[in-house]
Write a protein that holds these residues in place. Sequence first.
Motif, short mmCIF file in Angstrom:
data_model
loop_
_atom_site.label_atom_id
_atom_site.label_comp_id
_atom_site.label_asym_id
_atom_site.label_seq_id
_atom_site.Cartn_x
_atom_site.Cartn_y
_atom_site.Cartn_z
N PRO A 1 -44.57 43.27 -34.67
CA PRO A 1 -45.11 42.98 -35.98
C PRO A 1 -44.21 42.01 -36.74
O PRO A 1 -42.99 42.01 -36.58
N PHE A 2 -44.83 41.21 -37.58
CA PHE A 2 -44.14 40.15 -38.29
C PHE A 2 -43.53 40.67 -39.59
O PHE A 2 -44.21 41.28 -40.40
N GLY A 3 -42.24 40.44 -39.74
CA GLY A 3 -41.53 40.85 -40.95
C GLY A 3 -40.53 39.78 -41.34
O GLY A 3 -40.43 38.73 -40.69
N PRO A 4 -39.77 40.01 -42.38
CA PRO A 4 -38.83 39.00 -42.89
C PRO A 4 -37.80 38.52 -41.87
O PRO A 4 -37.37 37.37 -41.91
N ARG A 5 -37.40 39.38 -40.94
CA ARG A 5 -36.37 39.01 -39.96
C ARG A 5 -36.95 38.69 -38.58
O ARG A 5 -36.20 38.48 -37.62
N SER A 6 -38.24 38.65 -38.47
CA SER A 6 -38.90 38.39 -37.19
C SER A 6 -38.79 36.92 -36.81
O SER A 6 -38.72 36.04 -37.67
#
Length: 163
Positions: A93-98
């Motif tokens: 899943p896509f997040g700020p640190r991805s």
Amino acid sequence: MKSTKRLDLAITKLYTAFHNGTLNPECCKSCAVGNICDNLDSWKHLSDFHGSVELNYVGKINEMFGRRINGYSPSELLQIEAIFLSACGYQIPFGPRSKKPNNPTDKELQFNGLSAVVAFLCELDSVDNSMDYSRLFQYQNNEPLYKLSSIAGFDIIEASNVY
């Protein structure tokens, strides 16, 4: 093999967004699923993380009650988005640190994402992907090479000498 209404509508929306420059993988209203859902963000409440295929409580309830958005179930929508993000080079899943691509609006990147999505949409509706909808997303000098002439069955692509 005949196409389905939901497939035709989804392809039309993705085609329009791609060629109008309004497709953005990082925006819930402008990503693949956001466009399929008429640029609404209600679908994002089906999961806790962008790009996750795991339904949250809201998603499970909607799935259980048979809720559909433009013909797609909550779990199908999450799969479509995960495929789009992955094919565009995102860590999901896509997040700020991805991990993510440098330019999310790059046409080549979006073309790859949409090609994967179209293949999945065809698979969902048991429509042979030999129709090669991916031609709809080919472009040159930021202009489509083909235009949508009619969305009935296989005759949807026509050379774009008009653009």
